[in-house]
Design an enzyme around this catalytic site. Structure first.
Site, PDB file in Angstrom:
ATOM      1  N   HIS A  71       6.334  -1.022 -10.248  1.00  6.97           N
ATOM      2  CA  HIS A  71       7.296  -1.709  -9.384  1.00  6.97           C
ATOM      3  C   HIS A  71       7.733  -2.908 -10.224  1.00  6.97           C
ATOM      4  O   HIS A  71       7.076  -3.958 -10.227  1.00  6.97           O
ATOM      5  CB  HIS A  71       6.660  -2.181  -8.087  1.00  6.97           C
ATOM      6  N   GLN A  74       7.831  -6.721  -9.288  1.00  8.66           N
ATOM      7  CA  GLN A  74       6.592  -7.466  -9.034  1.00  8.66           C
ATOM      8  C   GLN A  74       6.108  -8.235 -10.266  1.00  8.66           C
ATOM      9  O   GLN A  74       5.261  -9.130 -10.151  1.00  8.66           O
ATOM     10  CB  GLN A  74       5.505  -6.520  -8.495  1.00  8.66           C
ATOM     11  N   ARG A  95       0.190  -8.286   0.073  1.00  5.64           N
ATOM     12  CA  ARG A  95       1.465  -7.651   0.416  1.00  5.64           C
ATOM     13  C   ARG A  95       2.397  -8.637   1.125  1.00  5.64           C
ATOM     14  O   ARG A  95       3.614  -8.590   0.920  1.00  5.64           O
ATOM     15  CB  ARG A  95       1.220  -6.401   1.271  1.00  5.64           C
ATOM     16  N   TYR A 134      11.757   1.097  -4.570  1.00 10.99           N
ATOM     17  CA  TYR A 134      11.977   1.095  -3.115  1.00 10.99           C
ATOM     18  C   TYR A 134      12.817  -0.068  -2.606  1.00 10.99           C
ATOM     19  O   TYR A 134      13.060  -0.186  -1.404  1.00 10.99           O
ATOM     20  CB  TYR A 134      10.656   1.172  -2.358  1.00 10.99           C
ATOM     21  N   HIS A 220       7.153   7.012   0.115  1.00  8.68           N
ATOM     22  CA  HIS A 220       6.342   5.856  -0.279  1.00  8.68           C
ATOM     23  C   HIS A 220       4.855   6.088  -0.056  1.00  8.68           C
ATOM     24  O   HIS A 220       4.015   5.784  -0.921  1.00  8.68           O
ATOM     25  CB  HIS A 220       6.777   4.594   0.475  1.00  8.68           C
ATOM     26  N   ARG A 223       2.036   6.496   5.354  1.00 10.62           N
ATOM     27  CA  ARG A 223       2.345   5.484   6.365  1.00 10.62           C
ATOM     28  C   ARG A 223       3.849   5.414   6.605  1.00 10.62           C
ATOM     29  O   ARG A 223       4.314   5.111   7.692  1.00 10.62           O
ATOM     30  CB  ARG A 223       1.862   4.099   5.898  1.00 10.62           C
ATOM     31  N   HIS A 245       2.174   7.187  -2.905  1.00  9.53           N
ATOM     32  CA  HIS A 245       0.966   6.348  -2.836  1.00  9.53           C
ATOM     33  C   HIS A 245       0.015   6.994  -1.836  1.00  9.53           C
ATOM     34  O   HIS A 245       0.442   7.378  -0.751  1.00  9.53           O
ATOM     35  CB  HIS A 245       1.279   4.976  -2.222  1.00  9.53           C
ATOM     36  N   HIS A 282      -2.964   6.325  -7.051  1.00  9.84           N
ATOM     37  CA  HIS A 282      -4.240   5.719  -6.632  1.00  9.84           C
ATOM     38  C   HIS A 282      -5.274   6.782  -6.240  1.00  9.84           C
ATOM     39  O   HIS A 282      -6.243   6.979  -6.938  1.00  9.84           O
ATOM     40  CB  HIS A 282      -4.079   4.669  -5.520  1.00  9.84           C
ATOM     41  N   ASP A 333       1.797  -0.451 -12.304  1.00  6.18           N
ATOM     42  CA  ASP A 333       1.960  -0.731 -10.875  1.00  6.18           C
ATOM     43  C   ASP A 333       2.543  -2.119 -10.581  1.00  6.18           C
ATOM     44  O   ASP A 333       3.734  -2.326 -10.722  1.00  6.18           O
ATOM     45  CB  ASP A 333       0.600  -0.503 -10.191  1.00  6.18           C
TER      46      ASP A 333
HETATM   47  C1  NGQ Z   1       4.003  -1.255  -3.046  1.00  5.81           C
HETATM   48  N1  NGQ Z   1       1.842  -1.447  -4.012  1.00  5.81           N
HETATM   49  O1  NGQ Z   1       4.736  -0.456  -2.474  1.00  5.81           O
HETATM   50  O2  NGQ Z   1       4.431  -2.097  -3.825  1.00  5.81           O
HETATM   51  C2  NGQ Z   1       2.525  -1.157  -2.794  1.00  5.81           C
HETATM   52  C3  NGQ Z   1       2.103  -2.116  -1.736  1.00  5.81           C
HETATM   53  C4  NGQ Z   1       2.190  -0.826   0.411  1.00  5.81           C
HETATM   54  C5  NGQ Z   1       0.627  -0.956  -4.234  1.00  5.81           C
HETATM   55  N2  NGQ Z   1       0.137  -0.135  -3.369  1.00  5.81           N
HETATM   56  C6  NGQ Z   1       2.764  -1.929  -0.421  1.00  5.81           C
HETATM   57  N3  NGQ Z   1      -0.048  -1.296  -5.276  1.00  5.81           N
HETATM   58  O3  NGQ Z   1       1.488   0.038  -0.072  1.00  5.81           O
HETATM   59  O4  NGQ Z   1       2.504  -0.837   1.612  1.00  5.81           O
HETATM   60 ZN    ZN Z   2       2.614   1.234  -6.177  1.00  2.68          ZN
END
Ligand code: NGQ
Ligand code: ZN
Length: 466
Positions: A71, A74, A95, A134, A220, A223, A245, A282, A333
């Protein structure tokens, strides 16, 4: 390192003749190697040859790796979530910080931060990135006129730095299992299926001019997409990579069990056609049975050891997964720190710290841990990013990293000991030159546009954090 002949680094035809003291060819280590580059590929690999006047003389060649999960934005908040908050910091409080950071990102800032991240990736031994993208809409959640406005910024950053790009436009619609409505903080991410199809088409157009670009897609997480949405997304990938993820946090596992009676990886393997074009990012929390099933599926486990440590995710069952023949690759990541060697080191160290042993991810007695991990990540990373198989061979991609043979960590090292020492005792400081698709982008450890990219990044950050 001696440099008898200086090749103009701005040469942009993907041609050239490189001579290395040693090289990790696909067939194994070889000495005195000439790689002839043409059209972005290795046209010929000759071992045991003398350097000639036209050859650029280099140290030790190893293949560049794919960074299968990034990402990019970040990178701009790296280190800004390391102060203790009011109550029990964890992934979810991180987050919140991340959501606040992205709320004000303009397209220009997004591009400047991505350019920095991609320049650093090249400097750190990555020659292609999988951007799990995203951030789609304006800060107020409204769609840009071009749905791929921000995807185009990612493509521009890849073009500017020369890193190979596998763009993974992300489908995001919900804040939790069972189709829970998305939150205000997620408004920049959200599309319905029709909007996502338009985004995908616009993303393909935005990357069409970028040499070697691949477009896949990414629900994504379980969830953020319902089972019906997931089923509708798979055919849209048109055979390209599909990333998701999964099972990164124990709360996600608990919520998934409460919703479906099954654990996330179990649910996905039951419900979706998971195969070699999938990458499960992950997959931290798995039972032994899930671990074996994931390995047998042929999908790549997308491991991000530095970020997983930084976020307090937990430990991927790497020993059991690799013993079962599972495919893996590495990703930076959150980009809190960008270093291919350090990702692999952190992967092995997680095992050492919990299992109280050493060389736990080496395949067999006499096998090198560092070289085994580098080779594993090379194969799994290319698979996950829909890229041509990496590796230095005639006909292979000219994605090459040269190491300084005079770096103290590599002194008098030969064969796989080079990669053991790079991974455990060196890191990105031992990297000298980097070529991607035959074009040299990094010399003396620095990206050729690094100065301008860093200056622009600094300016953007000063405005953002003001
Ligand atoms: C993300 N990052 O989408 O950037 C996610 C966090 C989530 C990581 N999982 C946000 N490392 O999973 O809702
Ligand atoms: Zn990620």
């Amino acid at each position: 390192m001696s440099a008898a002949v200086k090749i103009d680094p701005s040469r942009s035809d993907g041609e050239g003749r490189l001579w290395f003291e040693r090289a990790l060819l696909e067939t194994g280590w070889a000495e005195a190697v000439r790689l002839t580059l043409a059209g972005g590929r290795i046209a010929a690999a000759q071992a045991g040859v003398r350097p000639e006047a036209e050859d650029e003389r280099c140290g030790i060649a190893v293949p560049g790796l794919c960074n299968l999960h990034s990402h990019a934005f970040q990178r701009g908040m790296a280190g800004l979530a390391e102060t203790r908050g009011p109550a029990g910091d964890d992934f979810w409080t991180w987050r919140e910080v991340m959501y606040r950071f992205l709320a004000g990102l303009t397209p220009e800032a997004t591009q400047a931060i991505a350019a920095l991240a991609y320049a650093e990736m090249l400097e750190a031994g990555f020659t292609r990135v999988g951007e799990f993208h995203y951030l789609h809409h304006a800060p107020d959640g409204r769609a840009y006129d071009d749905p791929a406005e921000l995807a185009a910024r990612i493509a521009a950053a890849a073009g500017q730095t020369g890193i190979g790009l596998t763009l993974l436009p992300v489908f995001y619609a919900h804040s939790g299992f069972g189709g829970a409505p998305s939150s205000a903080a997620q408004r920049r991410f959200v599309n319905d299926l029709d909007g996502f199809a338009r985004l995908l088409e616009a993303s393909r157009a935005a990357t069409a001019g970028l040499e070697g670009a691949v477009v896949g897609l990414a629900p994504h997480s379980l969830r953020a997409a319902t089972p019906d949405e997931l089923a509708a997304l798979v055919p849209l990938a048109q055979g390209g990579p599909i990333h998701i993820h999964i099972a990164e946090q124990t709360r996600e596992v608990e919520d998934c069990v409460a919703w479906s009676g099954r654990r996330p990886v179990e649910w996905l393997l039951d419900a979706a056609p998971v195969d070699a074009r999938w990458c499960l990012v992950h997959a931290t929390h798995m039972t032994p049975e899930e671990t074996l099933r994931l390995a047998a599926s042929g999908a790549v486990a997308g491991l991000c050891p530095i970020t997983e440590a930084n976020l307090g995710d937990g430990l991927f069952p790497a020993g059991a997964f690799l013993a079962a023949g599972g495919a893996f690759g590495i990703g930076s990541d959150s980009n809190v720190l960008i270093d291919a060697a350090e990702e692999l080191r952190t992967l092995e160290y997680g095992q050492r710290l919990t299992r109280r042993g050493r060389n736990l991810l080496a395949a067999a007695e006499g096998a090198s841990t560092g070289a085994g991990l580098w080779r594993g990540a090379l194969a799994g990373g290319a698979q996950a990013l829909g890229a041509p198989a990496g590796g230095l061979r005639a006909g292979g991609p000219a994605d090459i990293v040269s190491l300084r043979s005079d770096h103290p960590a590599l002194a008098a090292r030969a064969g796989d000991a080079v990669l053991d020492s790079l991974v455990f005792a060196g890191g990105r400081g031992a990297i000298d030159g980097v070529w991607r698709a035959g074009r040299k982008r990094v010399s003396d450890g620095r990206h050729h546009q690094g100065e301008a990219i860093r200056a622009r990044y600094g300016q953007v950050l000063r405005e953002l954090l003001a």
